[in-house]
Design a protein around this motif. Structure first.
Motif, PDB file in Angstrom:
ATOM      1  N   GLU A   1      34.784  33.799  43.743  1.00  0.00           N
ATOM      2  CA  GLU A   1      35.856  33.670  44.736  1.00  0.00           C
ATOM      3  C   GLU A   1      36.902  32.633  44.346  1.00  0.00           C
ATOM      4  O   GLU A   1      38.043  32.696  44.802  1.00  0.00           O
ATOM      5  CB  GLU A   1      35.243  33.327  46.095  1.00  0.00           C
ATOM      6  CG  GLU A   1      34.468  34.490  46.712  1.00  0.00           C
ATOM      7  CD  GLU A   1      33.664  34.080  47.932  1.00  0.00           C
ATOM      8  OE1 GLU A   1      33.768  32.892  48.337  1.00  0.00           O
ATOM      9  OE2 GLU A   1      32.931  34.938  48.472  1.00  0.00           O
ATOM     10  N   ALA A   2      36.530  31.691  43.502  1.00  0.00           N
ATOM     11  CA  ALA A   2      37.475  30.662  43.059  1.00  0.00           C
ATOM     12  C   ALA A   2      38.095  30.991  41.699  1.00  0.00           C
ATOM     13  O   ALA A   2      38.867  30.185  41.162  1.00  0.00           O
ATOM     14  CB  ALA A   2      36.771  29.306  42.985  1.00  0.00           C
ATOM     15  N   ALA A   3      37.789  32.155  41.152  1.00  0.00           N
ATOM     16  CA  ALA A   3      38.271  32.513  39.817  1.00  0.00           C
ATOM     17  C   ALA A   3      39.782  32.713  39.813  1.00  0.00           C
ATOM     18  O   ALA A   3      40.379  33.108  40.822  1.00  0.00           O
ATOM     19  CB  ALA A   3      37.575  33.789  39.340  1.00  0.00           C
ATOM     20  N   PRO A   4      40.441  32.453  38.676  1.00  0.00           N
ATOM     21  CA  PRO A   4      41.887  32.704  38.556  1.00  0.00           C
ATOM     22  C   PRO A   4      42.205  34.177  38.793  1.00  0.00           C
ATOM     23  O   PRO A   4      41.374  35.048  38.524  1.00  0.00           O
ATOM     24  CB  PRO A   4      42.199  32.301  37.112  1.00  0.00           C
ATOM     25  CG  PRO A   4      41.066  31.441  36.683  1.00  0.00           C
ATOM     26  CD  PRO A   4      39.858  31.922  37.429  1.00  0.00           C
ATOM     27  N   LEU A   5      43.402  34.444  39.272  1.00  0.00           N
ATOM     28  CA  LEU A   5      43.834  35.816  39.528  1.00  0.00           C
ATOM     29  C   LEU A   5      44.688  36.330  38.373  1.00  0.00           C
ATOM     30  O   LEU A   5      45.328  35.551  37.660  1.00  0.00           O
ATOM     31  CB  LEU A   5      44.624  35.888  40.832  1.00  0.00           C
ATOM     32  CG  LEU A   5      43.882  35.492  42.106  1.00  0.00           C
ATOM     33  CD1 LEU A   5      44.813  35.566  43.312  1.00  0.00           C
ATOM     34  CD2 LEU A   5      42.651  36.356  42.328  1.00  0.00           C
ATOM     35  N   LEU A   6      44.705  37.642  38.214  1.00  0.00           N
ATOM     36  CA  LEU A   6      45.509  38.285  37.177  1.00  0.00           C
ATOM     37  C   LEU A   6      46.988  38.147  37.514  1.00  0.00           C
ATOM     38  O   LEU A   6      47.419  38.424  38.636  1.00  0.00           O
ATOM     39  CB  LEU A   6      45.125  39.763  37.077  1.00  0.00           C
ATOM     40  CG  LEU A   6      45.994  40.667  36.200  1.00  0.00           C
ATOM     41  CD1 LEU A   6      45.920  40.231  34.743  1.00  0.00           C
ATOM     42  CD2 LEU A   6      45.562  42.122  36.337  1.00  0.00           C
ATOM     43  N   LYS A   7      47.786  37.703  36.537  1.00  0.00           N
ATOM     44  CA  LYS A   7      49.226  37.609  36.705  1.00  0.00           C
ATOM     45  C   LYS A   7      49.884  38.809  36.037  1.00  0.00           C
ATOM     46  O   LYS A   7      49.746  39.003  34.830  1.00  0.00           O
ATOM     47  CB  LYS A   7      49.745  36.300  36.112  1.00  0.00           C
ATOM     48  CG  LYS A   7      49.279  35.066  36.860  1.00  0.00           C
ATOM     49  CD  LYS A   7      49.882  33.797  36.261  1.00  0.00           C
ATOM     50  CE  LYS A   7      49.421  32.565  37.046  1.00  0.00           C
ATOM     51  NZ  LYS A   7      49.994  31.311  36.484  1.00  0.00           N
TER      52      LYS A   7
END
Length: 418
Positions: A219-225
């Motif tokens: 849940e704290a992982a970076p999101l895809l840009k």
């Protein structure tokens, strides 16, 4: 002598339950064909390489779930764990894509995965699904989501929700993979053993893990840009969904469990009796898969729904029974049999499912059977009915009954159904 039992994860579907399966299958076929899709059927067994190349060796399916063995000729073969690769193999082998026209195909059938049996998912499980081959971006993306939304509504699945995400182009995914690999490697001690393997083979799969202990880190992982171009495509898809009136929500960590997805991915969750495993359907775009299997470079998109989960999620266990008619014959005279043939033909033409028990001649016993079969109506054919050329139709819901002619029977049943 030991009693034989079905293998673990392989269950029997008994007569009382089969009616529900038939109802979903019949409605699914009707819906797909009304929307321009044609049915395709493929073998249960395929070359193992078809799945390792398409699904990906880093996927859980290939890593630990496939039923793979060597045949008498020394070839490695596998019971199909999913259908998309088989559909593409069949399309390429049989020249379906030769004229580069868009092909819309649907399927129903059993799949096999050696995973822990759970509610709504066995080791032999059944799927229905559809693929659009040579599919244009945005246009086909919106079409497949409209198809899913329409099908689940037609099958009376209550309270389902469509979630979607966009995985971008290959260079965007690779950059994101590198970021995730560093992130999850740093927190590896907080992840399950399966996720340790996923970090090395395909780190995107970590986002798909359902283990409770892994969720805080996920849940704290970076999101895809996304790039400007990918963002433009994704926005166009979302606008197309809004124009079509299809409710759907963005889920930024949705990736799905197969390696071949590119661009749009989606999942449909439902309530009912599903518990934590609440996904009833899922799919996405796979623009590189056809070319990787030796075909032309063309886009494609599809989805699959689990039959068992669809059945668990359906709003009413009586949905199949509403189309079922019970026919009670009170004797076995030749005249009765001739009259019965006319009645059955008329019910068949009207698209009704018929239940009978020829060995019974007691009206009370017939009514018990009719109720057990989930029928709304019981049609009585006895000596008086044959003599008068009329049928007695009993409405089992409100206990009323009327006499009707054979020709008027379909209209009567349609007009008195809820």
């Amino acid at each position: 002598m030991d009693k034989f039992q079905a293998l673990k994860g392989m269950r029997d579907i008994l007569p009382g339950e089969v009616a529900q399966w038939q109802d979903v299958e019949e409605k699914a076929r009707y819906f797909f064909e009304a929307n321009g899709f044609e049915e395709i059927r493929t073998p249960l067994l395929e070359p193992t390489e078809l799945f390792t190349r398409s699904i990906g060796e880093g996927s859980d399916i290939v890593h630990k779930q496939m039923y793979t063995f060597e045949d008498r000729g020394g070839r490695s073969i596998t019971l199909r764990p999913e259908m998309t690769a088989s559909v593409l193999r069949a399309a390429l082998e049989n020249g379906v894509l030769r004229n580069s026209k868009t092909s819309r195909l649907y399927y129903l059938g059993p799949m096999f995965r050696a995973e822990r049996p759970q509610k709504g998912r066995q080791r032999q499980f059944f799927q229905l699904g559809a693929e659009i081959l040579n599919a244009k971006k945005v246009e086909a993306d919106a079409e497949i989501l409209a198809l899913v939304q329409g099908l689940l509504s037609f099958l009376e699945i209550p309270g389902f929700k469509i979630k979607h995400n966009f995985l971008g182009e290959e260079n965007e995914r690779q950059t994101y993979i590198d970021i995730l690999k560093n992130y999850f490697t740093a927190g590896k001690s907080r992840l399950c053993e399966d996720c340790h393997y996923r970090i090395e083979k395909n780190v995107l799969r970590v986002l798909d893990c359902k283990m409770p202990g892994c969720q805080p880190l996920i849940e704290a992982a970076p999101l895809l840009k996304l790039s400007d171009e990918s963002r433009k495509t994704y926005d166009a898809i979302r606008n197309a969904l809004e124009t079509r009136g299809i409710p759907a929500v963005h889920e930024p960590r949705l990736v799905r469990g197969l390696d071949y997805y590119t661009g749009l991915v989606f999942e449909v969750v439902a309530g009912g009796d599903l518990g934590a495993q609440d996904a009833v359907a899922a799919g996405g775009r796979y623009d590189n898969l056809i070319a990787s299997l030796g075909g032309p470079a063309m886009g494609a998109i599809g989805f699959a729904a689990g039959m068992e989960r669809v059945l668990l999620a359906r709003q009413s266990s009586q949905s199949a029974g509403s189309r079922t008619v019970y026919v009670a014959t009170l004797d076995a005279r030749p005249e009765t049999e001739q009259w019965l043939d006319q009645v059955l033909k008329k019910l068949y033409q009207a698209g009704r499912k018929v239940k009978r028990e020829p060995s019974l001649h007691s009206l009370g016993d017939h009514f018990k059977k009719a109720v057990k079969a989930g029928a709304r109506f019981a049609i009585i054919i006895g000596e008086m009915e044959v003599k008068n050329k009329r049928l007695t139709v009993k409405d089992l819901a409100n206990k009323s009954q009327e006499e009707v002619t054979v020709d008027a029977l379909p209209v009567y049943l349609a007009g008195h159904s809820d």
